[in-house]
Each structure stands twice: as C-alpha cells, then as structure tokens.
Design an enzyme around this catalytic site. Structure first.
Site, mmCIF file in Angstrom:
data_model
loop_
_atom_site.group_PDB
_atom_site.id
_atom_site.type_symbol
_atom_site.label_atom_id
_atom_site.label_comp_id
_atom_site.label_asym_id
_atom_site.label_seq_id
_atom_site.Cartn_x
_atom_site.Cartn_y
_atom_site.Cartn_z
ATOM 1 C CG ASP A 155 -48.587 2.130 1.769
ATOM 2 O OD1 ASP A 155 -47.711 2.578 2.506
ATOM 3 O OD2 ASP A 155 -49.742 2.611 1.710
ATOM 4 C CD1 TRP A 214 -45.420 5.937 4.585
ATOM 5 C CD2 TRP A 214 -45.030 4.337 6.109
ATOM 6 N NE1 TRP A 214 -46.448 5.025 4.523
ATOM 7 C CE2 TRP A 214 -46.232 4.043 5.440
ATOM 8 C CE3 TRP A 214 -44.577 3.489 7.123
ATOM 9 C CZ2 TRP A 214 -46.995 2.900 5.741
ATOM 10 C CZ3 TRP A 214 -45.330 2.363 7.429
ATOM 11 C CH2 TRP A 214 -46.521 2.082 6.740
ATOM 12 N N GLY A 215 -39.906 7.033 4.845
ATOM 13 C CA GLY A 215 -38.618 7.423 5.441
ATOM 14 C C GLY A 215 -38.062 6.404 6.421
ATOM 15 C CB ALA A 217 -35.527 0.901 7.019
ATOM 16 C CG ASP A 235 -50.180 8.827 5.108
ATOM 17 O OD1 ASP A 235 -49.096 8.346 4.750
ATOM 18 O OD2 ASP A 235 -51.257 8.216 5.066
HETATM 19 C C1 GAL Z 1 -50.441 5.126 3.515
HETATM 20 C C2 GAL Z 1 -49.768 5.950 2.445
HETATM 21 C C3 GAL Z 1 -50.806 6.859 1.849
HETATM 22 C C4 GAL Z 1 -51.924 6.018 1.255
HETATM 23 C C5 GAL Z 1 -52.503 5.112 2.335
HETATM 24 C C6 GAL Z 1 -53.518 4.141 1.769
HETATM 25 O O1 GAL Z 1 -49.520 4.268 4.079
HETATM 26 O O2 GAL Z 1 -48.715 6.659 2.994
HETATM 27 O O3 GAL Z 1 -50.223 7.688 0.858
HETATM 28 O O4 GAL Z 1 -51.441 5.265 0.185
HETATM 29 O O5 GAL Z 1 -51.496 4.356 2.962
HETATM 30 O O6 GAL Z 1 -54.042 3.301 2.749
#
Ligand code: GAL
Length: 447
Positions: A155, A214-215, A217, A235
C-alpha cells in the site's frame, strides 16, 4: 498485431514485464481478500474458513487460489520485535501466528497473501515496511513455510516528507504538475516500490507483488518492471457511481479503464481494485457488469464478499463462478485487455465521462472474439453489436455465430448486427465466431 506463433514466442521474451520464473504473475491473480467486507475485523478464523469455502464452493477449481490478509493484521502497539525487528502479528487476531494460517491455507492447496505499506505506517496505522523492506520480505517469505507462492499487497499510505515526490499525479484529480516528458519511473514513489521489488527478488520463493499505488505517479508507466499488477484508482465502493471522496463506485473506474486499458498484458496488469460482487446494495445486473468488465479488463479477480453465506446467495455465487468469463480473464494465448470500440451516448472516442463510460467493448481469446455491451443507463436499452464497427469483424463474412457467455447458449447466426435488450446497469457478454464455430480473426489483438 502479431501472429499466434509470434505471440507465443513473445511470451518467453517479455523484456520488461515482471513474470516470475514459475509463471507467477503472468495471468491476473485470482483469490479472496478481507478488506472490502471485513476491514479491520479479521482473525485467523476468517481466513481458515475462507480457505475451506473456496474449496467447498468449487471456487478453487475455477482458479481462485489466493487467500489474502489485508490491513490490520499486526500488533498496533508493539509493532516490531525489540530484538529481531520483525513485524509482530496481533496475538488476539492470530494467536498461532501467520505461520499457522499459512500452513492451513497451503494444506488445502491454496496460497497465502499478506499486506504491507511503502510508508512508515499502513493506512490503518499499523507498522509499515519503508526502511524495513529486506527484513519484511524475508519475514513474509519465512512465514510462507514451504514452497507455495505468496502474495504481497503493498500500500501507499504515510509516506514521510523525505520520500515525497517532486511532482504530483493523482488520477482522480489529474492536476499534473510534472514537466512534459518527465519520467515517472524516476519518482520517489517508483523508488519506494522498487526497493521492495528487489527485496522480494532476493527471497528463495516466488511472491506475487501487487502495487497498491492507486494510480499515483503514473504507476501504469513503470509498474510492469516493478510488480505483477498495480492499482489504478482510489478505493472501490459497492455502488454504481461515485460515493465519497476516496470511495468510488464502478462507473468512474470503468471510465478510467476505457482510457488506460492498454497497459495490461501478460505479466503486467492494471488492477482496477478488488471485487465488490455480492456487497452493498449492488443489484444483480450491477454485480454482473462488475464481474464481466473486471474479467474483460484482465484485472485481478480478488473476491471481497463473505464466503460462508455464499451458498445461500446463489445468484452471486453463479456470477463469481462464470467459467466463460473467467476463461477470458485467464486466457493462455491472448494477454491484452478488452478495449472500447465505441463510446456510446453520442460521445467521441477516448473522452471521459464518469457516469457513462465507454459502453461497447471488444476483446479476443482462444475461443473467438468477445463483445461486452454495458448499459450505463437507469432503464433497459436495446443495444446493437454492429459487426462492421467491431475492428476484428469488419470484413463481414457469411454471418457470425453469437454465443451468450452468461447462459452458455448459442443465440444463432447473424448477419450485419446482433441486437438485444440489456437491462439497466447490466452487461451483455458475447462470444462471436464464424458460423462453423471457428475463430473469426485469430491474428487480431486489441494491442
Ligand atoms: C487502502 C487500499 C485498500 C485497503 C486499505 C487498508 O489504501 O487501497 O484496498 O488495503 O488501504 O487500510
């Protein structure tokens, strides 16, 4: 466009894509992940039950093989062992450690996935791996116990200021302040993800590496040399359209996919986020569209709904079990995602509309040409697949055999076009072959 032989040869020599020696990451990953439905309410029992259910419900036989632990699995207070520095699993949630979960999951012929973050803390505030990549890669590897593959979802929260990027690109708010020609592969985001890539490579086991950037950079531009797949958007949320600032319904994601589908190929997959099929108040038609489009986009198929009630939710189980759609997603010969061939709603090609993304899609597999017709409207609409508009079918022919991937039935032989009523927010999924069932254009690929 490459010939079939060229395409097969190409597999061996994909220079930049990160296909591991044993083939890990060549095809979109399939499995289950805890986040979408359980968030932090996880425990060893959740994962062991899921592993059994994957087997009992027949999902393992369809290819769903990963049981993935998401955020909140480690000890929030203790964080790391004072002597070894290793991450400490939460003793209440995982009283026998991650090792025991791995053993149980592996004993059923499945693979275990774990989660960490390329920052100081995960998004939930648990210890992250930035600065600990080597140790954490080795720990995850050790916890895997035997030679089964693992998955690491990595993440992007809590990046300290010294690792901030020089420029910013966030796909939902594309205020791109980088100079023209800037190489995003040199950004600090790319570097943070590459450090973990290198650490994983040094382990004596294969680890499927999912970048959860998350796309940001422009990860799609450098992801294929760094990981097996990369998240392309914020998300996902089980709704048709947008919901909250950082939670997104299905249509904005499909819209982004209509513009960037072509970064996907063998060993390198845009990740349009985990499945919400079966969650929230998505209608059956919306669930069908979600699954059909994620299969068509060759996104990872990571189920995010409770499995212990799935036998009772037969229509949802049926959607997740659709073998023809899964076969498209996992095709052994054609690696490209389906592409939009017409946007619909009178819109020019390659334009963005987060409520009404591209509606007419085409892809190819060993079985034939596949057409996906998405009804973005709130009422049923008659939709027409006009063969002369579909690039691989343009030359016409004596008529095409149209097959419904949802029902498994042949619908007949049609000349010029095929038309059907598509319910509100539903997606028709068709296989099109020559009248004799042969592939109409085996040399064609969207890329
Ligand atoms: C977000 C991620 C989610 C999940 C979440 C957990 O950044 O995009 O899919 O993993 O964190 O906190």
């Amino acid at each position: 466009m490459a010939s079939l032989a060229g395409r097969l040869l190409g597999l061996a020599s994909l220079a930049s894509a990160f296909v591991s020696r044993d083939g890990t990451g060549r095809l979109p990953a399939m499995g289950w992940n805890s986040w979408n439905e359980y968030e932090c309410n996880i425990s060893e029992g959740v994962f062991i039950t899921v592993a059994r259910q994957l087997v009992d419900l027949g999902l393992k036989d369809l290819g769903y093989e990963y049981v993935n632990i998401d955020d909140c699995w480690s000890d929030k207070e203790l964080r790391r062992d004072a002597t070894t520095g290793e991450l400490i699993p939460d003793a209440e949630k995982f009283p026998r450690g991650i090792v025991k979960v791995a053993e149980e999951v592996h004993s059923l012929g499945l693979k275990l996935g774990i989660y960490s973050d390329a920052g100081t803390d995960t998004c939930g505030g648990y210890a992250g791996s930035l600065g600990y990549e080597e140790l954490d890669a080795a720990t995850f590897s050790k916890w895997g116990i035997d030679s089964e593959g693992q998955d690491l979802k990595y993440d992007n929260c809590n990046v300290p200021p010294e690792w901030a990027d020089e420029y910013e690109y966030i796909p939902e708010e594309p205020a791109n302040n980088a100079p023209p020609g800037y190489d995003w592969g040199t950004s600090n985001t790319a570097k943070r993800y590459r450090v973990m890539h290198d650490a994983l490579q040094r382990q004596n086991r294969t680890i499927q590496y999912s970048l959860c950037a998350w796309g940001h950079a422009h990860v799609e531009r450098w992801g294929n040399s760094t990981g097996h797949s990369w998240r392309m958007w914020g998300d996902i949320f089980p709704a048709w359209k947008g919901k909250e600032k950082w939670s997104w319904g299905l249509m904005p994601i499909v819209n982004q996919a209509s513009l960037l589908w072509n970064y996907t190929d063998f060993g390198s997959h845009n990740d349009w986020d985990m499945l919400e099929v079966g969650n929230g108040d998505l209608t059956i038609e919306e669930n069908r569209s979600h699954f059909a489009l994620w299969c068509a986009l060759k996104s990872a198929l990571i189920v995010g709904t409770p499995l212990d009630t799935l036998a009772l939710r037969k229509p949802i189980l049926d959607i997740l079990s659709n073998k023809e759609l899964i076969d498209f997603n996992q095709d052994p010969v054609y690696g490209a995602s389906a592409m939009p061939y017409k946007w619909g709603n009178g819109r020019p090609a390659n334009t963005s509309d987060r409520d009404h993304p591209a509606a007419f899609w085409v892809g190819t597999s060993v079985k034939g040409i596949h057409v996906f017709l998405l009804n973005t409207h709130d009422t049923a609409v008659n939709m027409r697949a006009v063969f002369a508009e579909i690039p691989p079918l343009k030359s016409g022919g004596k008529g095409y055999l149209v097959h419904d991937m949802w029902t498994g039935e042949d619908l007949g032989i049609f000349r010029k076009y095929f038309e059907l009523e598509v319910k509100a927010h539903d997606t028709a999924a068709l296989t099109i072959t020559k009248a004799d069932g042969k592939h109409p254009n085996p040399r064609w690929s969207p890329k």
